[in-house]
Design a protein around this motif. Structure first.
Motif, short mmCIF file in Angstrom:
data_model
loop_
_atom_site.label_atom_id
_atom_site.label_comp_id
_atom_site.label_asym_id
_atom_site.label_seq_id
_atom_site.Cartn_x
_atom_site.Cartn_y
_atom_site.Cartn_z
N VAL A 3 0.84 -1.21 0.00
CA VAL A 3 -0.08 -0.17 -0.04
C VAL A 3 0.81 1.26 0.13
O VAL A 3 1.78 1.20 0.85
CB VAL A 3 -0.95 0.05 1.22
CG1 VAL A 3 -1.92 1.06 1.14
CG2 VAL A 3 -1.72 -1.16 1.34
N ASP B 275 0.48 2.16 8.78
CA ASP B 275 -0.69 1.75 8.28
C ASP B 275 -1.56 2.97 7.73
O ASP B 275 -1.92 3.85 8.56
CB ASP B 275 -1.46 1.00 9.47
CG ASP B 275 -2.94 0.67 9.19
OD1 ASP B 275 -3.19 0.60 7.98
OD2 ASP B 275 -3.67 0.55 10.05
N GLU C 141 -4.21 3.40 6.47
CA GLU C 141 -5.92 3.58 6.99
C GLU C 141 -5.99 3.89 8.27
O GLU C 141 -7.09 4.60 8.53
CB GLU C 141 -6.56 2.22 6.58
CG GLU C 141 -6.70 2.01 5.09
CD GLU C 141 -5.30 1.38 4.62
OE1 GLU C 141 -4.62 0.77 5.24
OE2 GLU C 141 -5.21 1.43 3.44
#
Length: 104
Positions: free
Chosen positions: A9, A69, A71
């Protein structure tokens, strides 16, 4: 080429670049001077500073890119509070690093 975490990601590179830039600035500014004050040659002081910078680079990449992360949202108030506390800490660190060089 965007930085990607371990899951592939894309991650915001700005925090990583800022931390690495500060580490480079502090280690390569003060490291050789402290090395010479401890009896190392200039070349050995620079080499030790570069080695410490590479360690800081690796740790920063691991924490801020590889394990990131994207998100997970951190509230803006918490980010501002951390930044507010970080400014005097960095100022105190630079002053504390400079004092022995001025006195000695």
């Amino acid at each position: 080429m965007p930085l990607r975490n371990r899951h592939g990601v894309p991650v915001d590179p700005v925090p990583f670049v800022v931390v690495v830039g500060l580490a480079f600035m502090i280690l390569l500014s003060f490291g050789p001077l402290y090395g010479q004050a401890l009896g190392l040659s200039l070349e050995a002081g620079i080499a030790a500073s570069v080695a410490l910078f590479l360690v800081a680079l690796t740790v920063a990449f691991h924490r801020q890119v590889w394990n990131a992360d994207p998100e997970a949202l951190v509230p803006a108030a918490l980010r501002a509070e951390r930044l507010f506390y970080l400014i005097p800490i960095l100022t105190a660190l630079i002053v504390a690093l400079a004092v022995p060089l001025l006195v000695g």
